[in-house]
Design an enzyme around this catalytic site. Structure first.
Site, short mmCIF file in Angstrom:
data_model
loop_
_atom_site.label_atom_id
_atom_site.label_comp_id
_atom_site.label_asym_id
_atom_site.label_seq_id
_atom_site.Cartn_x
_atom_site.Cartn_y
_atom_site.Cartn_z
N LYS A 132 15.14 0.03 5.65
CA LYS A 132 14.69 0.72 4.43
C LYS A 132 14.87 2.24 4.56
O LYS A 132 15.40 2.89 3.66
CB LYS A 132 13.22 0.35 4.18
N THR A 175 6.24 0.66 2.24
CA THR A 175 7.26 1.41 2.98
C THR A 175 6.55 2.37 3.91
O THR A 175 5.88 3.31 3.45
CB THR A 175 8.16 2.21 2.01
N LYS A 182 8.88 11.24 0.35
CA LYS A 182 8.10 10.47 1.34
C LYS A 182 9.04 9.68 2.27
O LYS A 182 8.89 9.70 3.49
CB LYS A 182 7.17 9.50 0.61
N LEU A 237 0.83 -1.21 0.00
CA LEU A 237 0.00 0.00 0.00
C LEU A 237 0.86 1.25 0.00
O LEU A 237 2.05 1.20 0.33
CB LEU A 237 -0.91 -0.03 1.23
N PRO A 238 0.26 2.42 -0.36
CA PRO A 238 1.09 3.63 -0.51
C PRO A 238 1.79 4.09 0.77
O PRO A 238 2.98 4.39 0.73
CB PRO A 238 0.08 4.68 -0.99
#
Ligand code: NAD
Length: 297
Positions: free
Chosen positions: A171, A96, A246, A65-66
């Site tokens: 990450k 992420t 982001k 998902l975003p």
């Protein structure tokens, strides 16, 4: 194995296709009917809602998902996955998001008997299509081991990073460094060229000297230096500047909560924010070199 997949976008779509190609039975859900139709044509079964997928007999459900708000909604929402799944169903979130949300969702899942991993990826859409993604996995070692065969159908490097949330930690740390190194290479290339160096010669020196890094030798932001890099095709494709922004937001927010200084990460975030405000957010993130060299590049 019967696997459920939620979030069939640029990354999730090709990842789901690789699961189908490996012979798994796949049930899929997305808010976009178009995204679902593409997977149905490839052989997946369509499911009308998150809750319905949770209540199906899928043994494993993967989400892509975003951002954290979508992950919260899909897992913790009133009609979300956790309210619907039977104990024992395994859950993997590959979105992420910030490590704190990942830990909160995993704790809620584990408390009700659903083993959960955070498993964000690197490798981009090309890696998702080729099945060569790197998965950074957070969660119990036994759950990581159980997930390995499925993750190997979508990725090449699967790394267990430690307990829940640590996949996201790896990450955000890597991507913060990537942003900083890309800005550093942009600054050095722009300085050298402005002082009269040929860009290819300068990159060649850097790439055999102590300034060498991935942002220079594989993904150089100066146009024409590396044939296959987005810089050479007008910064199209690749990893969008807004996606990098982001990830920098995730890094600086996590740092704030930990009271850990990230001076260069914060500066990189401001540079990418400014770049995005100038209307460049959809360009590849290496286009940040325009901040030094002007639009004509
Ligand atoms: P995307 O926007 O293309 O896809 C997200 C999908 O999720 C969309 O199809 C959307 O309709 C669906 N969705 C959103 N909310 C939903 C909900 N409540 N229920 C069901 N479906 C829902 O995004 P993407 O590029 O595939 O990225 C997914 C994640 O992977 C992000 O967290 C991103 O940061 C990360 N990531 C992306 C890349 C990349 O190169 N694109 C690389 C590495 C990691």
């Amino acid at each position: 194995m019967h696997i459920g997949f939620i979030g069939l976008g640029n990354m999730g779509g090709p990842m789901a296709r690789n699961l189908l190609a490996a012979g798994h039975r796949l049930s899929v859900h997305d808010l976009s009917l178009e995204a679902i139709e593409g997977l149905v044509e490839a052989g997946a079964g369509a499911v009308g809602s998150v809750a319905e997928l949770g209540a199906s007999d899928a043994e494993l459900i993967i989400t892509m998902l975003p951002a954290a708000s979508h992950v919260r909604q899909v897992y913790l929402g009133e009609n979300g996955l956790l309210a619907a799944v039977a104990p024992g169903v395994r859950l993997i979130d590959s979105s992420t998001i910030d490590p704190m949300t990942a830990r909160e969702v995993a704790a809620a899942a584990i408390q009700q008997g659903n083993p959960m991993l955070d498993a964000p990826v690197s490798g981009g859409t090309g890696g998702a299509e080729a099945g060569t993604l790197t998965f950074m996995v957070g969660g119990a070692a036994a759950d990581h081991d159980a997930a390995l065969p499925v993750l190997r159908t979508m990725g090449k490097n699967i790394v267990h990073c430690g307990p829940a949330g640590n996949g996201q930690v790896a990450k955000v740390a890597n991507n913060m460094l990537l942003a900083i190194s890309m800005i550093g290479v942009s600054e050095a290339m722009s300085l050298g060229v402005s002082l009269g160096m040929d860009p290819k010669t300068l990159a060649g020196i850097i790439n055999t000297s102590s300034g060498r890094c991935w942002s220079s030798d594989t993904y150089n932001p100066y146009p024409g230096v590396i044939e296959a890099a987005p810089a050479t095709r007008g910064y199209s494709g690749g990893f969008g500047a807004d996606l990098m922004l982001k990830d920098l937001g995730l890094a600086t927010e996590a740092a704030k909560q930990q009271k850990q200084p990230v001076m260069l990460g914060a500066l990189a975030q401001q540079l990418y924010q400014t770049f995005s405000n100038q209307g460049h957010g959809t360009l590849d993130f290496s286009a940040i070199i325009k901040m030094y060299s002007g639009e004509e590049q």
